[in-house]
Design a protein around this motif. Structure first.
Motif, PDB file in Angstrom:
ATOM      1  N   CYS A  47       0.930  -1.217  -0.095  1.00  0.00           N
ATOM      2  CA  CYS A  47      -0.082  -0.112   0.121  1.00  0.00           C
ATOM      3  C   CYS A  47       0.887   1.257  -0.138  1.00  0.00           C
ATOM      4  O   CYS A  47       1.764   1.377   0.810  1.00  0.00           O
ATOM      5  N   THR A 103      -6.960   6.482   3.626  1.00  0.00           N
ATOM      6  CA  THR A 103      -7.927   5.833   2.748  1.00  0.00           C
ATOM      7  C   THR A 103      -9.147   6.565   2.455  1.00  0.00           C
ATOM      8  O   THR A 103      -9.679   6.731   1.238  1.00  0.00           O
ATOM      9  N   SER A 134      -8.222   9.478   0.490  1.00  0.00           N
ATOM     10  CA  SER A 134      -7.742   9.188  -0.528  1.00  0.00           C
ATOM     11  C   SER A 134      -8.831   9.272  -1.710  1.00  0.00           C
ATOM     12  O   SER A 134      -8.359   9.253  -3.102  1.00  0.00           O
ATOM     13  N   ASP A 139      -2.523   9.365  -3.721  1.00  0.00           N
ATOM     14  CA  ASP A 139      -1.813   8.947  -2.675  1.00  0.00           C
ATOM     15  C   ASP A 139      -0.852   9.951  -1.988  1.00  0.00           C
ATOM     16  O   ASP A 139      -0.562  10.198  -1.024  1.00  0.00           O
ATOM     17  N   THR A 173     -12.671   1.078   0.578  1.00  0.00           N
ATOM     18  CA  THR A 173     -12.096   1.198   1.642  1.00  0.00           C
ATOM     19  C   THR A 173     -12.016  -0.033   2.715  1.00  0.00           C
ATOM     20  O   THR A 173     -10.926   0.093   3.332  1.00  0.00           O
ATOM     21  N   VAL A 209      -9.348  -2.183   1.625  1.00  0.00           N
ATOM     22  CA  VAL A 209      -7.909  -1.566   1.795  1.00  0.00           C
ATOM     23  C   VAL A 209      -7.517  -1.804   3.373  1.00  0.00           C
ATOM     24  O   VAL A 209      -6.382  -2.343   3.404  1.00  0.00           O
TER      25      VAL A 209
END
Length: 232
Positions: free
Chosen positions: A33, A47, A50, A55, A132, A135
């Motif tokens: 990541c 996240t 983002s 990022d 999300t 992630v």
């Protein structure tokens, strides 16, 4: 979604997918990541920020944010104006500030300040959709619940002929989950994103017989390029 019935894929399709996966690992042996974080809470917040933001930009914003508000208990009590100012450059800063404050409140009051480790509870948090949640589960807890589908993963999946769906992220995710081993789902997203940010950009080589990926020494069997070749 991983507990639902996935699309049926043939042995040949899965074998091709495995070859693509192996080749990606060859060129990107350490997928990870790219959002800077030290714990699950920081990854969750990063996240959320983002969304519609790079990022790189998020990583410039979060150090000060986490220095001032390193826990859900502190962030939930932060003045909304302060949060807005801290995340302003990530875009949609008012909505994101509200998401950070409300999510932190839920974590502090309902989950003892801890980020939940399951999809259903993560989806209760403001600003935390399935992407999300995937992630956080995959990168903070090592739980391969699904595949993160962003713009790079969409493009990669279509160019490589891994899905017929152009924009439906749920259906694209299901196709990828059906093709690739579950233990690789988190890595798969990183691998596709790395490739999409590098050789497999949205704007590809103008020469139909020379895919941009081949300039990087990667024989990706790009579906979009093969389609161009058939028409030429």
């Amino acid at each position: 979604m991983s507990k639902q019935k996935l699309p049926r894929k043939t042995k040949k399709q899965k074998e091709r997918a495995q070859k693509i996966l192996n080749e990606l690992y060859t060129y990107y042996p350490n997928p990870e990541c790219e959002l800077d974080h030290r714990n699950p809470f920081e990854l969750l917040i990063a996240t959320i920020l983002s969304a519609q933001c790079t990022d790189v930009r998020v990583n410039k914003v979060t150090p000060e944010l986490f220095e001032l508000y390193p826990t859900p208990e502190l962030m939930k009590d932060a003045p909304i104006e302060d949060l807005e100012e801290l995340v302003r450059t990530t875009g949609f800063f008012r909505n994101k500030a509200k998401s950070l404050k409300e999510t932190s409140t839920i974590l502090a009051e309902e989950f003892d300040g801890k980020v939940p480790q399951n999809m259903d509870d993560l989806l209760k948090l403001r600003g935390a959709a399935r992407k999300t949640a995937n992630v956080v589960l995959g990168n903070a807890f090592g739980i391969n619940e699904g595949v993160v589908v962003d713009t790079h993963v969409k493009r990669f999946s279509n160019r490589f002929g891994l899905t017929k769906h152009k924009s439906n992220t749920d259906k694209i995710e299901r196709d990828l989950m059906a093709l690739f081993p579950q233990e690789n789902w988190t890595d798969l997203s990183h691998l596709m994103i790395h490739h999409g940010r590098g050789p497999c950009k949205a704007r590809i080589s103008s020469a139909p017989d020379h895919p941009l990926c081949e300039e990087y020494g990667i024989n990706c069997e790009c579906q979009k390029m093969r389609d161009k070749e058939k028409k030429s």
